[in-house]
Scaffold this motif. Structure first.
Motif, PDB file in Angstrom:
ATOM      1  N   GLY A   1       6.247 -16.475  -9.883  1.00  0.00           N
ATOM      2  CA  GLY A   1       6.256 -17.016  -8.522  1.00  0.00           C
ATOM      3  C   GLY A   1       7.642 -17.088  -7.906  1.00  0.00           C
ATOM      4  N   ASP A   2       8.618 -17.598  -8.650  1.00  0.00           N
ATOM      5  CA  ASP A   2       9.978 -17.745  -8.123  1.00  0.00           C
ATOM      6  C   ASP A   2      10.703 -16.419  -7.941  1.00  0.00           C
ATOM      7  OD1 ASP A   2       9.651 -20.479  -8.072  1.00  0.00           O
ATOM      8  OD2 ASP A   2      10.787 -20.841  -9.920  1.00  0.00           O
ATOM      9  N   LYS A   3      10.210 -15.378  -8.548  1.00  0.00           N
ATOM     10  CA  LYS A   3      10.863 -14.065  -8.448  1.00  0.00           C
ATOM     11  C   LYS A   3      10.437 -13.299  -7.200  1.00  0.00           C
ATOM     12  CE  LYS A   3      11.819 -13.693 -13.327  1.00  0.00           C
ATOM     13  NZ  LYS A   3      13.246 -13.668 -13.402  1.00  0.00           N
ATOM     14  N   GLY A   4       9.469 -13.829  -6.463  1.00  0.00           N
ATOM     15  CA  GLY A   4       9.067 -13.212  -5.205  1.00  0.00           C
ATOM     16  C   GLY A   4       8.188 -11.984  -5.345  1.00  0.00           C
ATOM     17  N   TYR A   5       7.512 -11.842  -6.457  1.00  0.00           N
ATOM     18  CA  TYR A   5       6.650 -10.678  -6.654  1.00  0.00           C
ATOM     19  C   TYR A   5       5.458 -10.715  -5.706  1.00  0.00           C
ATOM     20  CZ  TYR A   5       9.267  -9.923 -10.963  1.00  0.00           C
ATOM     21  OH  TYR A   5      10.255  -9.705 -11.879  1.00  0.00           O
ATOM     22  N   VAL A   6       5.014  -9.536  -5.313  1.00  0.00           N
ATOM     23  CA  VAL A   6       3.858  -9.366  -4.443  1.00  0.00           C
ATOM     24  C   VAL A   6       2.961  -8.286  -5.036  1.00  0.00           C
ATOM     25  CG1 VAL A   6       5.130 -10.064  -2.372  1.00  0.00           C
ATOM     26  CG2 VAL A   6       4.964  -7.633  -2.958  1.00  0.00           C
ATOM     27  N   ALA A   7       1.792  -8.135  -4.464  1.00  0.00           N
ATOM     28  CA  ALA A   7       0.887  -7.088  -4.941  1.00  0.00           C
ATOM     29  C   ALA A   7       1.181  -5.744  -4.283  1.00  0.00           C
ATOM     30  CB  ALA A   7      -0.557  -7.487  -4.673  1.00  0.00           C
ATOM     31  N   TYR A   8       1.608  -5.758  -3.036  1.00  0.00           N
ATOM     32  CA  TYR A   8       1.832  -4.512  -2.286  1.00  0.00           C
ATOM     33  C   TYR A   8       3.100  -4.702  -1.476  1.00  0.00           C
ATOM     34  CZ  TYR A   8       0.232  -0.432   0.489  1.00  0.00           C
ATOM     35  OH  TYR A   8       0.086   0.797   1.098  1.00  0.00           O
ATOM     36  N   ARG A   9       4.142  -3.948  -1.827  1.00  0.00           N
ATOM     37  CA  ARG A   9       5.413  -4.073  -1.130  1.00  0.00           C
ATOM     38  C   ARG A   9       5.790  -2.725  -0.505  1.00  0.00           C
ATOM     39  NH1 ARG A   9       9.263  -7.835  -1.465  1.00  0.00           N
ATOM     40  NH2 ARG A   9       8.560  -8.585  -3.520  1.00  0.00           N
ATOM     41  N   VAL A  10       6.086  -2.765   0.784  1.00  0.00           N
ATOM     42  CA  VAL A  10       6.602  -1.591   1.486  1.00  0.00           C
ATOM     43  C   VAL A  10       8.101  -1.815   1.667  1.00  0.00           C
ATOM     44  CG1 VAL A  10       6.497  -0.198   3.584  1.00  0.00           C
ATOM     45  CG2 VAL A  10       4.403  -1.229   2.663  1.00  0.00           C
TER      46      VAL A  10
END
Length: 158
Positions: free
Chosen positions: A41-50
């Motif tokens: 969560g704190d690392k800013g991960y997402v499922a789909y990043r452009v």
């Protein structure tokens, strides 16, 4: 161009899109079950990043699901893209399946959060539906121009 892309349970961003003029038709993703706030969560991960340098990208039916089974994990957003591309995401979706976590937004800072609702049983979905006079629920869109106005809604179909 991709059709029916799926990515699940990676311990980083699920998908990173770097190319210009990309198109995605249906994307389904689920975050990993057994991560922590510190390592995910704190690392800013997402499922789909452009990527920030992308000038043109269109995505139809991007769906992101979460079931943070073991820890109370909060992610800022399911999908991250440059702000000028937000209107080119057609009916993006975020869904709480079960567990302890929260997704604060669907796309960047748009869309309502998904988390457990003690008054409901089952999945909690949130869409971002573009609202236009000819398509009040956002189901018919032209990929040639961005959506001028978006609003979070519970059901794009209805």
């Amino acid at each position: 161009v991709t059709y029916g892309l799926k990515a699940e349970h990676c311990l980083t961003d699920q998908v990173q899109w770097n190319g210009d003029r990309g198109q995605a038709f249906f994307f389904q993703s689920e975050f990993p079950y057994d991560v922590t706030q510190d390592n995910f969560g704190d690392k800013g991960y997402v499922a789909y990043r452009v990527a920030k340098n992308v000038s043109n990208h269109t995505a139809y039916g991007v769906g992101v699901y979460h079931f943070f089974r073991d820890e109370e994990v909060v992610v800022d957003t399911a999908i991250a893209a440059p702000s000028h591309l937000e209107g080119f995401f057609i009916a993006p979706l975020a869904v709480f399946l079960d567990g302890k976590g929260t997704m604060k937004h669907v796309l960047n800072d748009k869309g309502a959060e998904t988390k457990k609702d003690p008054n409901k049983i089952g999945a909690i979905p949130q869409w971002i539906c573009p609202a236009t006079p000819s398509s009040p629920h956002g189901m018919i869109m032209s990929p040639a121009q961005p959506v001028s106005r978006s609003t979070a809604c519970k059901d794009c179909a209805g």
